[in-house]
Design an enzyme around this catalytic site. Sequence first.
Site, PDB file in Angstrom:
ATOM      1  CB  THR A  81      12.960   3.175   3.601  1.00 11.47           C
ATOM      2  OG1 THR A  81      11.778   3.285   2.839  1.00 11.47           O
ATOM      3  CG2 THR A  81      13.931   2.240   2.898  1.00 11.47           C
ATOM      4  CE  LYS A  85       9.603   4.673   6.403  1.00  5.88           C
ATOM      5  NZ  LYS A  85       8.797   5.701   5.762  1.00  5.88           N
ATOM      6  N   GLY A 147      -2.494   1.970   7.269  1.00 11.58           N
ATOM      7  CA  GLY A 147      -1.309   1.183   7.608  1.00 11.58           C
ATOM      8  C   GLY A 147      -0.219   2.064   8.203  1.00 11.58           C
ATOM      9  N   GLY A 148       1.021   1.585   8.095  1.00 11.35           N
ATOM     10  CA  GLY A 148       2.160   2.310   8.655  1.00 11.35           C
ATOM     11  C   GLY A 148       2.333   3.692   8.047  1.00 11.35           C
ATOM     12  CG  ASN A 169      -7.668   0.942   5.042  1.00 11.18           C
ATOM     13  OD1 ASN A 169      -6.885   1.155   4.114  1.00 11.18           O
ATOM     14  ND2 ASN A 169      -7.598  -0.142   5.799  1.00 11.18           N
TER      15      ASN A 169
HETATM   16  P1  ATR Z   1       2.391   0.873   4.558  1.00 12.23           P
HETATM   17  O1  ATR Z   1       3.506   0.841   5.556  1.00 12.23           O
HETATM   18  O2  ATR Z   1       2.811   1.183   3.151  1.00 12.23           O
HETATM   19  O3  ATR Z   1       1.252   1.732   5.015  1.00 12.23           O
HETATM   20  P2  ATR Z   1       0.780  -1.354   5.304  1.00 12.23           P
HETATM   21  O4  ATR Z   1       0.947  -1.042   6.739  1.00 12.23           O
HETATM   22  O5  ATR Z   1       0.824  -2.790   4.841  1.00 12.23           O
HETATM   23  O6  ATR Z   1       1.885  -0.646   4.430  1.00 12.23           O
HETATM   24  O7  ATR Z   1      -0.599  -0.690   4.788  1.00 12.23           O
HETATM   25  C1  ATR Z   1      -0.984  -0.733   3.461  1.00 12.23           C
HETATM   26  C2  ATR Z   1      -2.219   0.134   3.282  1.00 12.23           C
HETATM   27  O8  ATR Z   1      -2.545   0.200   1.891  1.00 12.23           O
HETATM   28  C3  ATR Z   1      -3.433  -0.420   3.979  1.00 12.23           C
HETATM   29  O9  ATR Z   1      -4.264   0.655   4.365  1.00 12.23           O
HETATM   30  C4  ATR Z   1      -4.064  -1.248   2.862  1.00 12.23           C
HETATM   31  O10 ATR Z   1      -5.445  -1.491   3.006  1.00 12.23           O
HETATM   32  P3  ATR Z   1      -5.957  -2.751   3.887  1.00 12.23           P
HETATM   33  O11 ATR Z   1      -5.841  -2.322   5.308  1.00 12.23           O
HETATM   34  O12 ATR Z   1      -7.349  -2.963   3.443  1.00 12.23           O
HETATM   35  O13 ATR Z   1      -5.034  -3.892   3.549  1.00 12.23           O
HETATM   36  C5  ATR Z   1      -3.860  -0.314   1.703  1.00 12.23           C
HETATM   37  N1  ATR Z   1      -3.915  -1.028   0.420  1.00 12.23           N
HETATM   38  C6  ATR Z   1      -3.077  -1.968  -0.056  1.00 12.23           C
HETATM   39  N2  ATR Z   1      -3.449  -2.365  -1.276  1.00 12.23           N
HETATM   40  C7  ATR Z   1      -4.566  -1.654  -1.604  1.00 12.23           C
HETATM   41  C8  ATR Z   1      -5.436  -1.594  -2.752  1.00 12.23           C
HETATM   42  N3  ATR Z   1      -5.212  -2.345  -3.820  1.00 12.23           N
HETATM   43  N4  ATR Z   1      -6.473  -0.730  -2.720  1.00 12.23           N
HETATM   44  C9  ATR Z   1      -6.700   0.064  -1.649  1.00 12.23           C
HETATM   45  N5  ATR Z   1      -5.929   0.045  -0.542  1.00 12.23           N
HETATM   46  C10 ATR Z   1      -4.870  -0.792  -0.500  1.00 12.23           C
END
Ligand code: ATR
Length: 285
Positions: A81, A85, A147-148, A169
Site C-alpha cells: 500500500t 506501489k 496521481g498514483g 485534476n
Molecule cells: P496517490 O497515490 O494517492 O494518487 P499522488 O500520486 O501524490 O497520491 O496524487 C495525489 C492526487 O491528489 C493528485 O492528483 C493531487 O493533485 P495535484 O496533482 O494537483 O497535486 C490530488 N490532490 C491532493 N491534494 C488535493 C486537494 N487538496 N485538492 C484537490 N486535489 C488534491
Amino acid sequence: KNINLCTSSDTFYNNFMTKLNKKFAVLGHPISHSLSPKIHQYFASQFSIDLDYQRIDVESMHFKKTLSDLKQKGYEGLNITLPLKNLAYEICDELSPRAEQTKSVNTISIKNDKLYGDTTDGLGLVTDLLTKNVSLENKKILVIGAGGASNGVMFDLISQQPQTIFLTNRTISKSHDMAETWSFLAKDNDVLLNVLSPKENITFDVIINATSSSLGNGNAIFPENLKGHFWYDMMYGKQTSFLLMAEQNKAKFSDGLGMLVEQAAAAFNIWHHQKPDTKSIYQIL
Ligand code: ATR
C-alpha cells in the site's frame, strides 16, 4: 538428554507450524490502521486456510531490503500500500499486464525466489461499483485526480467500456499527461478520453474521487458546480468534502470501503485460487 530431546522436538514443531501457516503481510507506511489482516484472515477462515498475515511498517528506502528478507523467510504473498506501489512495480521480477500499464503493484506473489507483481485496485473499484448496481458501460465518467491512485484504476475503468472518461485534476497539466498515457488503451476499447474543460456543463453518470485531498490539511479543490448521479470516493472511513458535495447534490454516493474489500478478495484469489464471499465482512469491519 531429555531436555535436548524436548528442545529438538520443539524446534521441529515450530518449523512444522511455520511451514503449515502460510505467511503473508501488508507493507506500507504508515500501516497500523490497515484492515487487510482482518479481511484476509476472515477470507481464509471461509476455506479453512491457516494464514499468518502481518502488518509491516516499511519506509521507501528500506523497501527493497525488506522484500528480500521476507522472501528468505518464506513469505508467499504481500500486499503493498501507500507509498510503495510504484516502487513495488519497479522492483518486481515479473508483472501482470495490469501492473505493467498502471505502473502500480499492490499484490506480490513469491514463487521460486521471484517476485510476481499484480494490481487489484481497479478490479476492486469496478467490482464494488457493479455490486452497488452502478454499471459503467456506455456511461459518462469523471475521474478526479492524476496521481498514483487514479492511474492505478484506469486499466479496469477503460475495460468496462464507458462512453467517455473525463479527467480532471487540481494541476490540470497532469490530466493531459494522463490522457496521453491512456489514449492507446482507450482507443482500443472504443472509449473517448477527454480532459474536462471548465466550460463544460455535464451531468456525469459516475464521479470518482481519486485524489488524496482528504488526507491533507488544506481544502479539497474540485471543479465547480459538479453534477453527477453517483459519487464514489476511493477513501474510506471519513466524511470527506467530496461526499458532502454528493449529499448536497442529493445524489447517491459511496466511500471506498467496498473497493478495499474487493481488491483484497481479488488478491486472495490470486494467492489461493479461491473467491471469498465479500458480503458478510462489512459487519466485522
Ligand atoms: P496517490 O497515490 O494517492 O494518487 P499522488 O500520486 O501524490 O497520491 O496524487 C495525489 C492526487 O491528489 C493528485 O492528483 C493531487 O493533485 P495535484 O496533482 O494537483 O497535486 C490530488 N490532490 C491532493 N491534494 C488535493 C486537494 N487538496 N485538492 C484537490 N486535489 C488534491
